[in-house]
Design an enzyme around this catalytic site. Structure first.
Site, PDB file in Angstrom:
ATOM      1  CG  HIS A 134       0.904  17.687  84.666  1.00 49.00           C
ATOM      2  ND1 HIS A 134       1.638  17.672  85.827  1.00 49.00           N
ATOM      3  CD2 HIS A 134       1.035  18.946  84.151  1.00 49.00           C
ATOM      4  CE1 HIS A 134       2.183  18.864  86.019  1.00 49.00           C
ATOM      5  NE2 HIS A 134       1.837  19.658  85.016  1.00 49.00           N
ATOM      6  CB  CYS A 178       5.230  20.246  84.695  1.00 49.40           C
ATOM      7  SG  CYS A 178       4.485  21.777  84.085  1.00 49.40           S
TER       8      CYS A 178
END
Length: 507
Positions: free
Chosen positions: A444, A332
């Site tokens: 994630h 991310c």
């Protein structure tokens, strides 16, 4: 109408969240339909629900312990600090803006109260028991007028309150007495018991203090919970990283950069529970050293964290390690940092229009005004990272990011997203460099997938001449067992008959 029990603390980080999870599991074991609730949460560790809403990780843990699907009603207000005493405000899973602490507490918080009330009512209609968690301390008199998470919620629900104190940090008795003294009489009456948490030592030696506390406050001590370590349960706040110690020598060492705005560090919990892996968080002032893998984690403020890495010499160290053949993964915000450029035309994260990235991946990121939040199912075919040649079409994870990332040259994607928020899609995610040594992804939770996690670890083992190991760890099963262990310990430590009596519920 549900029965309620509320946990409030004498301060932050006294263990409210983990005790709430324990009670959720205990009530589940006792055949109640139970759910957690926290009106307002401040945390950088968040989660995406099935319908794409964002909520605090602590209530997700509590929902898992309760055996129910997490929903944003369990955490209607989430504050994600962005820096400069401001936070992104998320209401019912969706961002509504960035506000300073003054703007939020003096204006917006009471506007959100109607949403809190609606969520509380909805949950109380659906469940038989609600375990409600407060935030910080109910005795913070400077915040009390605009409180929507402590005593105001207790009054709304007419919920009996257990006051929790952390004896490990010292001053527990004074903090209990002082907290009760600062409450008004009606609020003090709502406190029905005291819990001493994180106790180490001989309980008999503590007994005189407990007797004193009961006589002084006229409140029963409902229990003394021992200090619980290595629970195997997700932590909510990066403060908990201070408690994580580096385990002894293991075959594989993973270094995770602990940046100031680190988020979703739970991405690495599954790695840390592998018996051949040591996960080390590189704190400010630490050297990265010579790990087998370097990970740049997610960030609530990618620009600020990139500046931190640059100014403290970590960017140069990461580039040197990458050039020397040490594998690097960015997740991310970390993925964005590894690229060539980051643009912020709307000043989503900073006052900068542009900042150069580390240049390890051929990508350019532009921050957008809207946030992407999705649960995803992804796959990989002949996954090239570390040359592991791994294939899987059922990798589970989630996305939370504000940026759109474009490839500036032909690349090999890390993963292909097949399902996003329940809808079929074919979307390429991430990059693996041609040499297989640097990877970035927006997904994630990728290491929560047992087969993929072991494939990466085994590739690191083979680079060191070590024999690959079979998949032994089922991360989700481990968490379920951890919830049961937690519940067993807490049940033995608390007077559950008294708690049921306080709640007005029959077992």
């Amino acid at each position: 109408m549900a029965k309620f029990i509320m946990l409030q603390g004498t301060s932050s980080h006294v263990g409210k969240s983990i005790l709430a999870a324990a009670l959720c599991r205990i009530f589940k074991q006792d055949q109640w339909k139970v759910a957690p609730f926290k009106a307002q949460n401040m945390a950088l560790n968040s989660y995406v629900t099935q319908d794409g809403g964002e909520m605090g990780r602590a209530q997700v843990v509590q929902a898992e312990a309760a055996g129910v699907e997490p929903s944003v009603e369990m955490n209607p207000v989430l504050l994600k600090p962005t820096g400069n005493a401001s936070s992104q405000v998320i209401l019912m899973g969706r961002p509504v803006g960035v506000m300073s602490a003054k703007e939020y507490h003096a204006g917006y918080s009471l506007q959100a109260l109607d949403t809190v009330k609606q969520s509380l009512k909805s949950l109380s209609d659906q469940y038989e028991v609600l375990v409600i968690e407060g935030a910080g301390s109910p005795a913070e008199v400077n915040l009390k007028a605009n409180d929507i998470v402590n005593m105001r919620v207790a009054k709304l629900a007419q919920a009996p309150v257990l006051l929790i104190a952390d004896i490990d940090r010292g001053g527990a008795l004074a903090s209990v007495v002082g907290t009760l003294e600062l409450l008004d009489p009606a609020e003090r009456d709502m406190v029905k018991g005291i819990v001493i948490n994180k106790f180490r030592g001989d309980l008999e030696l503590l007994r005189p203090a407990l007797d004193f506390l009961e006589n002084k406050t006229q409140k029963p001590v409902v229990g003394v919970v021992p200090f619980l370590d290595n629970l195997g349960i997700d932590d909510e706040d990066s403060v908990s990283l201070d408690d994580k110690t580096v385990v002894g020598q293991r075959d594989i060492e993973v270094a995770v950069l602990r940046t100031p705005k680190i988020s979703n560090f739970t991405d690495f919990e599954a790695l840390a529970h592998e018996q051949d892996v040591a996960v080390r968080y590189v704190r400010p002032g630490d050297e990265i050293g010579q790990p087998d893998l370097v990970i740049l984690p997610g960030s609530k403020n990618t620009v600020e964290d990139l500046v931190y890495l640059r100014q403290n010499g970590y960017e140069q160290e990461i580039r040197r390690l990458a050039e020397a053949g040490v594998p690097v993964i960015g997740i991310c915000g970390g993925y964005q940092m590894l690229g060539r450029e980051i643009h912020d035309p709307f000043h989503t994260e900073s006052n900068l229009d542009f900042i150069a990235g580390m240049g390890l991946l051929p990508i350019v990121t532009e921050f957008a005004a809207t946030k992407m939040t999705h649960q995803v199912c992804a796959g990989c075919r002949n996954h090239a990272f570390l040359g592991i040649n791994y294939s899987d079409d059922q990798l589970q994870g989630y996305e939370i990011h504000m940026g759109r990332t474009d490839f500036v040259e032909a690349v090999r994607s890390a993963f292909t997203i097949a399902v996003r928020s329940g809808q079929p899609i074919q979307a390429e995610d991430g990059v693996v460099t041609p040499d297989g040594l640097v990877m970035g992804t927006y997904i994630h939770g990728i290491f929560d997938n047992d087969g993929y996690r072991r494939a990466v670890i085994n590739a690191l083992r083979q680079r060191k001449g070590l024999t690959p190991l079979e998949v032994k760890e089922n991360f989700r099963d481990r968490k379920e067992k951890s919830y049961d262990r937690l519940a067993d310990t807490v049940r033995k430590s608390l007077n559950m008959d008294l708690i049921y009596q306080i709640m007005g519920a029959a077992k």
